[in-house]
Design a protein around this motif. Sequence first.
Motif, PDB file in Angstrom:
ATOM      1  N   GLY A   1     -23.264  37.400 -85.894  1.00 20.26           N
ATOM      2  CA  GLY A   1     -22.358  36.590 -86.704  1.00 20.26           C
ATOM      3  C   GLY A   1     -22.383  35.128 -86.311  1.00 20.26           C
ATOM      4  N   LEU A   2     -22.496  34.850 -85.014  1.00 15.78           N
ATOM      5  CA  LEU A   2     -22.592  33.460 -84.562  1.00 15.78           C
ATOM      6  C   LEU A   2     -23.858  32.802 -85.103  1.00 15.78           C
ATOM      7  CD1 LEU A   2     -21.474  33.823 -80.826  1.00 15.78           C
ATOM      8  CD2 LEU A   2     -20.275  32.510 -82.593  1.00 15.78           C
ATOM      9  N   ALA A   3     -24.981  33.516 -85.023  1.00 11.32           N
ATOM     10  CA  ALA A   3     -26.247  32.971 -85.526  1.00 11.32           C
ATOM     11  C   ALA A   3     -26.166  32.721 -87.029  1.00 11.32           C
ATOM     12  CB  ALA A   3     -27.394  33.923 -85.205  1.00 11.32           C
ATOM     13  N   MET A   4     -25.550  33.643 -87.770  1.00  9.19           N
ATOM     14  CA  MET A   4     -25.424  33.469 -89.212  1.00  9.19           C
ATOM     15  C   MET A   4     -24.424  32.377 -89.554  1.00  9.19           C
ATOM     16  SD  MET A   4     -24.782  36.326 -92.176  1.00  9.19           S
ATOM     17  CE  MET A   4     -26.199  37.278 -91.627  1.00  9.19           C
ATOM     18  N   SER A   5     -23.404  32.208 -88.734  1.00 12.80           N
ATOM     19  CA  SER A   5     -22.413  31.164 -88.988  1.00 12.80           C
ATOM     20  C   SER A   5     -23.027  29.777 -88.862  1.00 12.80           C
ATOM     21  CB  SER A   5     -21.240  31.311 -88.010  1.00 12.80           C
ATOM     22  OG  SER A   5     -20.521  32.499 -88.253  1.00 12.80           O
ATOM     23  N   ASP A   6     -23.945  29.596 -87.911  1.00 14.31           N
ATOM     24  CA  ASP A   6     -24.660  28.321 -87.809  1.00 14.31           C
ATOM     25  C   ASP A   6     -25.346  27.977 -89.123  1.00 14.31           C
ATOM     26  OD1 ASP A   6     -23.995  27.593 -85.244  1.00 14.31           O
ATOM     27  OD2 ASP A   6     -25.784  28.433 -84.312  1.00 14.31           O
ATOM     28  N   LEU A   7     -26.008  28.977 -89.721  1.00 15.56           N
ATOM     29  CA  LEU A   7     -26.745  28.756 -90.965  1.00 15.56           C
ATOM     30  C   LEU A   7     -25.787  28.623 -92.146  1.00 15.56           C
ATOM     31  CD1 LEU A   7     -29.634  31.364 -90.487  1.00 15.56           C
ATOM     32  CD2 LEU A   7     -29.669  28.926 -89.975  1.00 15.56           C
ATOM     33  N   GLY A   8     -24.758  29.466 -92.183  1.00 10.48           N
ATOM     34  CA  GLY A   8     -23.821  29.451 -93.300  1.00 10.48           C
ATOM     35  C   GLY A   8     -23.003  28.180 -93.379  1.00 10.48           C
ATOM     36  N   SER A   9     -22.708  27.576 -92.239  1.00 11.04           N
ATOM     37  CA  SER A   9     -21.973  26.322 -92.237  1.00 11.04           C
ATOM     38  C   SER A   9     -22.853  25.164 -92.688  1.00 11.04           C
ATOM     39  CB  SER A   9     -21.421  26.039 -90.832  1.00 11.04           C
ATOM     40  OG  SER A   9     -20.712  24.828 -90.801  1.00 11.04           O
ATOM     41  N   ALA A  10     -24.131  25.206 -92.312  1.00 10.82           N
ATOM     42  CA  ALA A  10     -25.052  24.129 -92.665  1.00 10.82           C
ATOM     43  C   ALA A  10     -25.482  24.188 -94.121  1.00 10.82           C
ATOM     44  CB  ALA A  10     -26.285  24.186 -91.761  1.00 10.82           C
ATOM     45  N   MET A  11     -25.660  25.417 -94.663  1.00 11.95           N
ATOM     46  CA  MET A  11     -26.206  25.583 -96.016  1.00 11.95           C
ATOM     47  C   MET A  11     -25.504  26.726 -96.732  1.00 11.95           C
ATOM     48  SD  MET A  11     -30.176  25.186 -94.804  1.00 11.95           S
ATOM     49  CE  MET A  11     -29.785  26.098 -93.296  1.00 11.95           C
ATOM     50  N   PRO A  12     -24.251  26.510 -97.178  1.00 12.16           N
ATOM     51  CA  PRO A  12     -23.502  27.588 -97.822  1.00 12.16           C
ATOM     52  C   PRO A  12     -23.868  27.741 -99.297  1.00 12.16           C
ATOM     53  CG  PRO A  12     -22.121  25.629 -97.616  1.00 12.16           C
ATOM     54  CD  PRO A  12     -23.447  25.291 -96.991  1.00 12.16           C
ATOM     55  N   THR A  13     -24.605  28.794 -99.611  1.00 16.51           N
ATOM     56  CA  THR A  13     -24.958  29.105-100.990  1.00 16.51           C
ATOM     57  C   THR A  13     -24.950  30.617-101.180  1.00 16.51           C
ATOM     58  OG1 THR A  13     -26.671  28.918-102.693  1.00 16.51           O
ATOM     59  CG2 THR A  13     -27.427  29.004-100.430  1.00 16.51           C
ATOM     60  N   ALA A  14     -24.704  31.072-102.399  1.00 16.45           N
ATOM     61  CA  ALA A  14     -24.537  32.508-102.666  1.00 16.45           C
ATOM     62  C   ALA A  14     -25.763  33.323-102.292  1.00 16.45           C
ATOM     63  CB  ALA A  14     -24.185  32.728-104.142  1.00 16.45           C
ATOM     64  N   GLY A  15     -26.937  32.755-102.444  1.00 14.30           N
ATOM     65  CA  GLY A  15     -28.169  33.459-102.069  1.00 14.30           C
ATOM     66  C   GLY A  15     -28.648  33.069-100.691  1.00 14.30           C
ATOM     67  N   GLY A  16     -27.717  32.815 -99.796  1.00 14.35           N
ATOM     68  CA  GLY A  16     -28.019  32.213 -98.503  1.00 14.35           C
ATOM     69  C   GLY A  16     -29.175  32.819 -97.734  1.00 14.35           C
ATOM     70  N   LEU A  17     -29.231  34.138 -97.623  1.00 13.96           N
ATOM     71  CA  LEU A  17     -30.214  34.751 -96.731  1.00 13.96           C
ATOM     72  C   LEU A  17     -31.640  34.478 -97.194  1.00 13.96           C
ATOM     73  CD1 LEU A  17     -28.362  38.120 -96.136  1.00 13.96           C
ATOM     74  CD2 LEU A  17     -28.351  36.091 -94.702  1.00 13.96           C
ATOM     75  N   TYR A  18     -31.933  34.679 -98.473  1.00 17.27           N
ATOM     76  CA  TYR A  18     -33.304  34.418 -98.923  1.00 17.27           C
ATOM     77  C   TYR A  18     -33.556  32.915 -99.065  1.00 17.27           C
ATOM     78  CZ  TYR A  18     -31.838  33.592-103.797  1.00 17.27           C
ATOM     79  OH  TYR A  18     -31.269  33.087-104.934  1.00 17.27           O
ATOM     80  N   TRP A  19     -32.500  32.136 -99.353  1.00 20.15           N
ATOM     81  CA  TRP A  19     -32.631  30.673 -99.422  1.00 20.15           C
ATOM     82  C   TRP A  19     -33.013  30.109 -98.065  1.00 20.15           C
ATOM     83  CZ3 TRP A  19     -31.504  25.831 -97.915  1.00 20.15           C
ATOM     84  CH2 TRP A  19     -31.601  24.785 -98.841  1.00 20.15           C
ATOM     85  N   TRP A  20     -32.304  30.557 -97.030  1.00 18.91           N
ATOM     86  CA  TRP A  20     -32.605  30.074 -95.675  1.00 18.91           C
ATOM     87  C   TRP A  20     -34.005  30.491 -95.252  1.00 18.91           C
ATOM     88  CZ3 TRP A  20     -27.526  32.732 -93.754  1.00 18.91           C
ATOM     89  CH2 TRP A  20     -26.419  32.040 -94.261  1.00 18.91           C
ATOM     90  N   THR A  21     -34.377  31.731 -95.585  1.00 18.34           N
ATOM     91  CA  THR A  21     -35.723  32.202 -95.237  1.00 18.34           C
ATOM     92  C   THR A  21     -36.786  31.301 -95.851  1.00 18.34           C
ATOM     93  OG1 THR A  21     -34.941  34.500 -95.115  1.00 18.34           O
ATOM     94  CG2 THR A  21     -37.316  34.159 -95.369  1.00 18.34           C
ATOM     95  N   HIS A  22     -36.609  30.951 -97.107  1.00 13.09           N
ATOM     96  CA  HIS A  22     -37.568  30.071 -97.779  1.00 13.09           C
ATOM     97  C   HIS A  22     -37.565  28.685 -97.151  1.00 13.09           C
ATOM     98  CE1 HIS A  22     -39.338  27.616-101.025  1.00 13.09           C
ATOM     99  NE2 HIS A  22     -39.984  28.721-101.340  1.00 13.09           N
ATOM    100  N   HIS A  23     -36.399  28.183 -96.831  1.00  7.47           N
ATOM    101  CA  HIS A  23     -36.266  26.833 -96.287  1.00  7.47           C
ATOM    102  C   HIS A  23     -36.936  26.685 -94.922  1.00  7.47           C
ATOM    103  CE1 HIS A  23     -34.396  22.905 -95.637  1.00  7.47           C
ATOM    104  NE2 HIS A  23     -33.986  23.327 -94.450  1.00  7.47           N
ATOM    105  N   PHE A  24     -36.792  27.689 -94.072  1.00  9.50           N
ATOM    106  CA  PHE A  24     -37.276  27.571 -92.700  1.00  9.50           C
ATOM    107  C   PHE A  24     -38.694  28.104 -92.485  1.00  9.50           C
ATOM    108  CE2 PHE A  24     -32.594  27.678 -91.738  1.00  9.50           C
ATOM    109  CZ  PHE A  24     -32.514  26.380 -91.257  1.00  9.50           C
ATOM    110  N   SER A  25     -39.168  28.984 -93.334  1.00 10.13           N
ATOM    111  CA  SER A  25     -40.461  29.627 -93.096  1.00 10.13           C
ATOM    112  C   SER A  25     -41.621  28.652 -93.275  1.00 10.13           C
ATOM    113  CB  SER A  25     -40.646  30.819 -94.049  1.00 10.13           C
ATOM    114  OG  SER A  25     -39.710  31.827 -93.783  1.00 10.13           O
ATOM    115  N   ALA A  26     -42.744  28.989 -92.645  1.00  5.48           N
ATOM    116  CA  ALA A  26     -43.971  28.210 -92.819  1.00  5.48           C
ATOM    117  C   ALA A  26     -44.411  28.286 -94.279  1.00  5.48           C
ATOM    118  CB  ALA A  26     -45.062  28.757 -91.908  1.00  5.48           C
ATOM    119  N   PRO A  27     -45.052  27.237 -94.806  1.00  6.84           N
ATOM    120  CA  PRO A  27     -45.435  27.213 -96.232  1.00  6.84           C
ATOM    121  C   PRO A  27     -46.183  28.452 -96.695  1.00  6.84           C
ATOM    122  CG  PRO A  27     -45.804  25.071 -95.233  1.00  6.84           C
ATOM    123  CD  PRO A  27     -45.414  25.993 -94.117  1.00  6.84           C
TER     124      PRO A  27
END
Length: 551
Positions: free
Chosen positions: A81-107
């Motif tokens: 939950g702490l790890a997810m809270s870091d991401l959720g606070s920085a980039m809160p969007t309804a599709g957060g999990l796949y959005w963050w994956t796309h944002h951080f992953s290598a091209p």
Amino acid sequence: MASNPPTEVLAKPEDADMLAKMGYAQELKRNFSKFEVLGIAFAIMGLLPSIASTLTFSIPAGPAGMVWGWFITSGFIFVVGLAMSDLGSAMPTAGGLYWWTHHFSAPRYKNPLSFLVGYSNTLGLVGGLCSIDYGFALMLVSVIVLVTDGAFVPTNGIIYCVFLGCVISHGFVVMFASKVNIMGKMQTVFTIANLVLIAATFVVLPVGRKGERNSAKYVFTETANLTGWPSGWAFFLAWLSPIWTIGGFDSCVHISEEAKNASLAVPWGILGSIGLCWSLGFLCCIVIASCMSTDLESILNTPFGQPMAQIYYDAVGRKGAIIMMTFLFLTQWLMGISILLASSRQAWAFSRDGALPFSKFFSKISKRFGHTPIRCVWGCAGLACVLGLLCLIASAAASALFSLCAAGNNFAWFMPIFARLVWGRDKFVPGPFYTGKFSIPIAIVACIFLVFSTLLAMMPVTGPDVTPETMNYTVVVNCAVWGGALAYYFINARKWFTGPKMTINAEQLTEEQERKMMEDRSLDVKRDSVSGGKKDLGDIKASKRPETGDV
């Protein structure tokens, strides 16, 4: 001359700005307060009903396995939950999990991994709805068995019909509660209902078992092994109870586009709900272990079909057990409303980015029902009804509904945290909530735990010598989901899926904002996606949009 009616403000300027920076127009109305965001996660977890539904995982390890398994596992989940809270606070969007994956992953990997996470999370949440409503069906029929003194023997067909009615009822409640804008307030009611049930159990069980309560030594040190595995692994299998129970915290992410001050509300909801379940769940396990019979096999093999029904029966008799189990299954029914809400938001976000079949249909927002994705509500409910057909096969197949939720969501939680660790450390910009120098170690521990818990969810519970009746079908179901999603991507979707799309009008952005967003996300810019020409990002209002539908 009559003036035009004022447009409805969907969000405060700061919330609309935050969402616009991620490329999305504000389409949902922000009705959820910080406490209501916590409430939706805590309501989904439905602490006592969930513990009751998963006693078959924890009791075989004995009272100590139940109690300490809960405490240790909850601590690890809090780290996630702490790890997810870091991401959720920085980039809160309804599709957060796949959005963050796309944002951080290598091209090279961002599109397939984002696609995979989106499907895993969507089906995992629908699997959670199935498991909650299947648990409700089992509890309801156990009450009927109690009332009829065992004369009523439920078949798999009857259980499925109860399950089906439960899912459909949830669809109607979510639809009409959204219409009158009370879904947020309902989460507070659900939270109070859960706390009242817990308090009642804390009174009823100790009073009913007065003079027969187990000693502290028994509760905290007595182990058992009613599985075919070694004792150490039986203890780990008891972890499945908290892993499944405390699995709704990502709902805070999926509701973030309806939350006020989402950058703080999302981490508050995640950590608050996990913390409540950690502490109160530990107490629940102690009370249950103190008041249950020491004949563990009789509890597991109860004629009532529900171990918790037997525990209540032993404490307060038939009438008392009927009353408590009725409260229990009614609270479980409330859980289903909240998880259908969360799953519909994930499905809508994924449809908004064009990834789900019939995305143009499911991405429509209904203004008549409070600017909510009603089509996705019924789409998720319909899919749950189909997946629930596993109830007709055997109890082992039906148990895959529980593990589909656990394994599917665990993978979806793991991937964005892992992507940030491996590829995206330099791209991470902290939000108002940030764990600072501990952020990376927290993410590492979270990833290790999520890998372990996913593998754990795929293990046969009874032992290594499996039969078709004792087989854990999680590995089959989840590999079909993951394999199917990847096959769909590489065969077809790779030709058109480019990750999250930009739905905010590009004319609202400065050249620097647009250039940065295009570089970071390879966005598919839709310059005409918001009608009305240039607008200040902080003045996003409900307007007639070509892609906004109504039902």
